[in-house]
Design an enzyme around this catalytic site. Sequence first.
Site, short mmCIF file in Angstrom:
data_model
loop_
_atom_site.label_atom_id
_atom_site.label_comp_id
_atom_site.label_asym_id
_atom_site.label_seq_id
_atom_site.Cartn_x
_atom_site.Cartn_y
_atom_site.Cartn_z
N ASP A 38 0.85 -1.20 0.00
CA ASP A 38 0.00 0.00 0.00
C ASP A 38 0.88 1.25 0.00
O ASP A 38 0.61 2.21 0.72
CB ASP A 38 -0.94 -0.02 1.21
CG ASP A 38 -2.07 1.01 1.09
OD1 ASP A 38 -2.29 1.54 -0.02
OD2 ASP A 38 -2.73 1.27 2.11
N ARG A 42 0.07 9.01 0.92
CA ARG A 42 -0.71 9.07 2.16
C ARG A 42 -0.10 8.19 3.25
O ARG A 42 -0.44 8.33 4.43
CB ARG A 42 -2.16 8.67 1.90
CG ARG A 42 -2.34 7.22 1.49
CD ARG A 42 -3.77 6.83 1.14
NE ARG A 42 -3.79 5.48 0.61
CZ ARG A 42 -3.55 5.17 -0.66
NH1 ARG A 42 -3.32 6.13 -1.53
NH2 ARG A 42 -3.55 3.91 -1.05
N ASN A 43 0.77 7.25 2.87
CA ASN A 43 1.37 6.32 3.82
C ASN A 43 2.86 6.57 4.05
O ASN A 43 3.59 5.67 4.44
CB ASN A 43 1.13 4.88 3.37
CG ASN A 43 -0.32 4.52 3.45
OD1 ASN A 43 -1.06 5.04 4.29
ND2 ASN A 43 -0.77 3.63 2.59
N ASP A 56 1.99 2.94 7.84
CA ASP A 56 0.81 2.13 7.57
C ASP A 56 1.18 0.77 6.98
O ASP A 56 1.07 0.53 5.79
CB ASP A 56 -0.18 2.84 6.66
CG ASP A 56 -1.54 2.14 6.65
OD1 ASP A 56 -1.63 0.99 7.15
OD2 ASP A 56 -2.50 2.72 6.13
#
Length: 174
Positions: A38, A42-43, A56
């Site tokens: 992922d 955003r991570n 994350d």
Amino acid sequence: IEKGDLLNFLLKSQSLSLESQVADGMAYLETHNSIHRDLAARNVLVGEGYVCKIADFGLARVIKEPVYVSDDKKIPYKWTAPEAIGHGRYSSKSDVWSFGILLYEIVTCGAIPYPGVRNCDVYDLVTRDNYRMPSPSNCPEVIYNIMRSCWRAEPEDRPTFKILRHELDIYQGN
């Protein structure tokens, strides 16, 4: 500086060679037979001194075989390699595909990849039509070439994170 995730940081400022730090972190995971699954702006957290940290790890796995097979239904389609979407086959090379998308996010200061394309249409566009996003405006050619190398159709044709880090270091004059 306000701290937070890389996506929000990019929406507020320009890249400061953050991509090399992310490649370095992913190279570390790669050498430890771990996959993230992922990787996206955003991570990635940005802290004091613009230090980036991959975050994350909810979908991360340690793999004993070259490929991890999963039937997860919660897939971030626009960031995920076609072999992972179509066949549930994850590897460090599927993370490399995601890194190419993350580079797009960095260069565009946080734009959503595949603008105007619905999540459910990305897989067919990439596999059937062999579509790759065009170079963003003001994107250095060398960075776009790195993105394209990350988006090669066959996973084994994509570079390793160690190679990506080396290419980014050369580009940045390190």
